[in-house]
Write a protein that holds these residues in place. Structure first.
Motif, PDB file in Angstrom:
ATOM      1  N   VAL A 175      15.232  -9.977  24.579  1.00  0.00           N
ATOM      2  CA  VAL A 175      14.671  -8.634  24.732  1.00  0.00           C
ATOM      3  C   VAL A 175      15.382  -7.645  23.807  1.00  0.00           C
ATOM      4  CG1 VAL A 175      14.402  -6.720  26.347  1.00  0.00           C
ATOM      5  CG2 VAL A 175      13.859  -9.037  27.083  1.00  0.00           C
ATOM      6  N   LEU A 176      16.687  -7.813  23.632  1.00  0.00           N
ATOM      7  CA  LEU A 176      17.460  -6.886  22.801  1.00  0.00           C
ATOM      8  C   LEU A 176      17.193  -7.053  21.314  1.00  0.00           C
ATOM      9  CD1 LEU A 176      20.923  -7.025  24.629  1.00  0.00           C
ATOM     10  CD2 LEU A 176      19.231  -5.193  24.716  1.00  0.00           C
ATOM     11  N   MET A 177      16.754  -8.256  20.904  1.00  0.00           N
ATOM     12  CA  MET A 177      16.610  -8.536  19.473  1.00  0.00           C
ATOM     13  C   MET A 177      15.149  -8.431  19.042  1.00  0.00           C
ATOM     14  SD  MET A 177      19.242 -11.702  18.787  1.00  0.00           S
ATOM     15  CE  MET A 177      18.487 -12.742  20.031  1.00  0.00           C
ATOM     16  N   LYS A 178      14.882  -7.565  18.069  1.00  0.00           N
ATOM     17  CA  LYS A 178      13.558  -7.510  17.454  1.00  0.00           C
ATOM     18  C   LYS A 178      13.378  -8.628  16.426  1.00  0.00           C
ATOM     19  CE  LYS A 178      11.970  -3.796  19.492  1.00  0.00           C
ATOM     20  NZ  LYS A 178      10.757  -3.835  20.353  1.00  0.00           N
ATOM     21  N   LYS A 179      14.510  -9.096  15.879  1.00  0.00           N
ATOM     22  CA  LYS A 179      14.473 -10.178  14.891  1.00  0.00           C
ATOM     23  C   LYS A 179      15.417 -11.280  15.371  1.00  0.00           C
ATOM     24  CE  LYS A 179      14.876 -11.114   9.942  1.00  0.00           C
ATOM     25  NZ  LYS A 179      15.253 -10.559   8.595  1.00  0.00           N
ATOM     26  N   PRO A 180      14.936 -12.182  16.210  1.00  0.00           N
ATOM     27  CA  PRO A 180      15.801 -13.233  16.772  1.00  0.00           C
ATOM     28  C   PRO A 180      16.366 -14.143  15.680  1.00  0.00           C
ATOM     29  CG  PRO A 180      13.721 -13.093  17.955  1.00  0.00           C
ATOM     30  CD  PRO A 180      13.560 -12.269  16.729  1.00  0.00           C
ATOM     31  N   ASP A 181      17.494 -14.756  15.996  1.00  0.00           N
ATOM     32  CA  ASP A 181      18.121 -15.725  15.086  1.00  0.00           C
ATOM     33  C   ASP A 181      17.211 -16.950  14.981  1.00  0.00           C
ATOM     34  OD1 ASP A 181      19.655 -17.479  13.663  1.00  0.00           O
ATOM     35  OD2 ASP A 181      21.451 -17.268  14.888  1.00  0.00           O
ATOM     36  N   TRP A 182      16.736 -17.242  13.789  1.00  0.00           N
ATOM     37  CA  TRP A 182      15.750 -18.330  13.624  1.00  0.00           C
ATOM     38  C   TRP A 182      16.337 -19.679  14.001  1.00  0.00           C
ATOM     39  CZ3 TRP A 182      16.167 -22.681  10.654  1.00  0.00           C
ATOM     40  CH2 TRP A 182      17.162 -22.705   9.673  1.00  0.00           C
ATOM     41  N   LYS A 183      17.650 -19.850  13.809  1.00  0.00           N
ATOM     42  CA  LYS A 183      18.246 -21.160  14.137  1.00  0.00           C
ATOM     43  C   LYS A 183      18.202 -21.407  15.642  1.00  0.00           C
ATOM     44  CE  LYS A 183      22.100 -20.129  11.966  1.00  0.00           C
ATOM     45  NZ  LYS A 183      21.671 -18.929  11.245  1.00  0.00           N
ATOM     46  N   CYS A 184      18.412 -20.348  16.448  1.00  0.00           N
ATOM     47  CA  CYS A 184      18.343 -20.509  17.908  1.00  0.00           C
ATOM     48  C   CYS A 184      16.916 -20.822  18.354  1.00  0.00           C
ATOM     49  CB  CYS A 184      18.846 -19.245  18.590  1.00  0.00           C
ATOM     50  SG  CYS A 184      20.584 -18.844  18.252  1.00  0.00           S
ATOM     51  N   VAL A 185      15.966 -20.089  17.796  1.00  0.00           N
ATOM     52  CA  VAL A 185      14.559 -20.336  18.144  1.00  0.00           C
ATOM     53  C   VAL A 185      14.143 -21.731  17.691  1.00  0.00           C
ATOM     54  CG1 VAL A 185      12.191 -19.562  17.773  1.00  0.00           C
ATOM     55  CG2 VAL A 185      14.025 -17.882  18.047  1.00  0.00           C
ATOM     56  N   PHE A 186      14.537 -22.108  16.482  1.00  0.00           N
ATOM     57  CA  PHE A 186      14.189 -23.421  15.942  1.00  0.00           C
ATOM     58  C   PHE A 186      14.726 -24.544  16.835  1.00  0.00           C
ATOM     59  CE2 PHE A 186      15.480 -26.989  13.142  1.00  0.00           C
ATOM     60  CZ  PHE A 186      14.232 -27.400  12.725  1.00  0.00           C
ATOM     61  N   THR A 187      15.970 -24.390  17.301  1.00  0.00           N
ATOM     62  CA  THR A 187      16.567 -25.411  18.171  1.00  0.00           C
ATOM     63  C   THR A 187      15.814 -25.520  19.491  1.00  0.00           C
ATOM     64  OG1 THR A 187      18.737 -24.983  17.181  1.00  0.00           O
ATOM     65  CG2 THR A 187      18.697 -26.132  19.301  1.00  0.00           C
ATOM     66  N   TYR A 188      15.445 -24.355  20.064  1.00  0.00           N
ATOM     67  CA  TYR A 188      14.728 -24.379  21.341  1.00  0.00           C
ATOM     68  C   TYR A 188      13.332 -24.971  21.188  1.00  0.00           C
ATOM     69  CZ  TYR A 188      12.819 -22.617  25.751  1.00  0.00           C
ATOM     70  OH  TYR A 188      12.240 -22.517  26.981  1.00  0.00           O
ATOM     71  N   VAL A 189      12.645 -24.640  20.092  1.00  0.00           N
ATOM     72  CA  VAL A 189      11.297 -25.166  19.873  1.00  0.00           C
ATOM     73  C   VAL A 189      11.334 -26.668  19.642  1.00  0.00           C
ATOM     74  CG1 VAL A 189       9.292 -25.073  18.340  1.00  0.00           C
ATOM     75  CG2 VAL A 189      10.422 -22.971  19.031  1.00  0.00           C
ATOM     76  N   GLN A 190      12.433 -27.180  19.088  1.00  0.00           N
ATOM     77  CA  GLN A 190      12.565 -28.629  18.948  1.00  0.00           C
ATOM     78  C   GLN A 190      12.499 -29.325  20.307  1.00  0.00           C
ATOM     79  OE1 GLN A 190      15.325 -30.434  15.869  1.00  0.00           O
ATOM     80  NE2 GLN A 190      16.087 -28.347  15.860  1.00  0.00           N
ATOM     81  N   SER A 191      13.036 -28.677  21.339  1.00  0.00           N
ATOM     82  CA  SER A 191      12.957 -29.248  22.688  1.00  0.00           C
ATOM     83  C   SER A 191      11.510 -29.354  23.147  1.00  0.00           C
ATOM     84  CB  SER A 191      13.764 -28.383  23.665  1.00  0.00           C
ATOM     85  OG  SER A 191      15.111 -28.266  23.275  1.00  0.00           O
ATOM     86  N   PHE A 192      10.697 -28.364  22.807  1.00  0.00           N
ATOM     87  CA  PHE A 192       9.263 -28.432  23.139  1.00  0.00           C
ATOM     88  C   PHE A 192       8.625 -29.637  22.445  1.00  0.00           C
ATOM     89  CE2 PHE A 192      10.127 -24.244  24.532  1.00  0.00           C
ATOM     90  CZ  PHE A 192       9.087 -23.823  25.339  1.00  0.00           C
TER      91      PHE A 192
END
Length: 330
Positions: free
Chosen positions: A305-322
């Motif tokens: 919620v605090l970040m308008k531009k999330p860290d892509w590496k964190c998002v990329f790692t989480y999406v890999q779980s999907f």
């Protein structure tokens, strides 16, 4: 009666989702403060319930382990009592005498005696057949051998004339009527096996990520592009969702909601979501992914919620779980 915000009694709201919706719809500072207090109170109550449920499950597991241990002890006692009864013998005077017995050793000795006896009978049958001077194929009189011993002997199937009856071995007749020695026969068998093993078998190329010997190695960029393409293909039909990267495309939670909704369309109503309700969207997507697909929530709702531009590496790692959990489902 309790505190009331926007005509709704806060005490009647028993889910975080309803409180988040009320919080987003409330603009007055004092009323928002009341909603947050009720939200913290509800979260504390839910934590207590989860802790109690966890303690109950742990206690049930401990009880199950203890019960299995007790069952194993009872089974062991029954087996020992059975062996004790089997080892008891009667003396001539009628009294019981307990003699130690090794049942495993007795079983091994019994099998050894049976194997030796079987071998002796077979050798005797073949030896008797070999001593006959009658021309033609030799057969052993197994009936006579069986009458003299306790274990039966299985006769070898009868072969056509000109073939050997012993062990179903077909002798090879070399040219010029020359007899082969035992060594020559063995070498002939080895050569036949080698010729069979050297036959060419068509193979398929081995494409392995990171493998050698002609394998294909994928770079990190290729993996990132592949995962991005997968996310686009699963969310193409969702409005207000356009995935072009692993940072800003995910900053309102709608992309996460669309991705999990594609695989679990009955989990929630995607059309009712609003990109402005970012906290609710993140919480809904992460919670649904954990409950429905057992995907661990690697991202924190408050951080997103605090970040308008999330860290892509964190998002990329989480999406890999999907991808790991869901890519085989359609």
């Amino acid at each position: 009666m309790g505190e009331v915000v926007n005509g709704v009694s806060l005490a009647s709201l028993t889910s975080e989702e309803s409180l988040y919706k009320l919080l987003d719809a409330t603009e007055d500072f004092d009323e928002r403060k009341k909603v947050r207090n009720r939200l913290r109170q509800l979260q504390a109550e839910l934590r207590v319930q989860r802790d109690e449920a966890m303690k109950r499950r742990e206690q049930e597991r401990e009880d199950m382990v203890l019960q299995k241990k007790r069952d194993a002890e009872e089974s062991k006692k029954r087996m020992l009592a059975m062996y004790d009864n089997m080892a008891k013998h009667k003396n001539p005077d009628g009294t019981e005498e307990i003699k130690p017995r090794d049942l495993v050793e007795e079983g091994i000795q019994e099998r050894q005696r049976f194997a030796i006896e079987q071998k002796q009978k077979l050798l005797a049958a073949y030896d008797a057949a070999a001593k006959t001077r009658v021309a033609g194929p030799k057969t052993a009189d197994f009936n006579a051998i069986n009458d003299s011993t306790s274990a039966p002997v299985t006769p070898v199937a009868k072969q056509p004339p000109g073939n050997c009856n012993f062990g179903n071995i077909q002798p090879k007749h070399p040219q010029n009527n020359q007899k082969l020695s035992a060594k020559a026969k063995f070498q002939q068998m080895v050569n036949n096996d080698l010729a069979q093993n050297n036959k060419q078998v068509p193979t398929r190329p081995n494409f392995r990520a990171g493998g050698g010997g002609g394998g294909v190695m994928r770079s990190a960029s290729d993996i990132k592009d592949m995962l991005l393409h997968w996310c686009k293909s699963k969310t193409r039909e969702y409005e207000q969702v356009e995935i072009t990267n692993f940072s800003t495309s995910w900053n309102d939670g709608m992309a996460f909601c669309a991705l999990i909704h594609h695989f679990y369309p009955d989990a929630f109503d995607f059309q009712a979501l609003n990109p402005k309700n970012r906290r609710y969207n993140f919480d809904l997507a992460f919670r649904t992914a954990e409950e429905r697909a057992d995907i661990a929530p690697l991202l924190d709702v408050e951080d997103m919620v605090l970040m308008k531009k999330p860290d892509w590496k964190c998002v990329f790692t989480y999406v890999q779980s999907f991808y790991r959990k869901l890519h085989n489902q359609d």
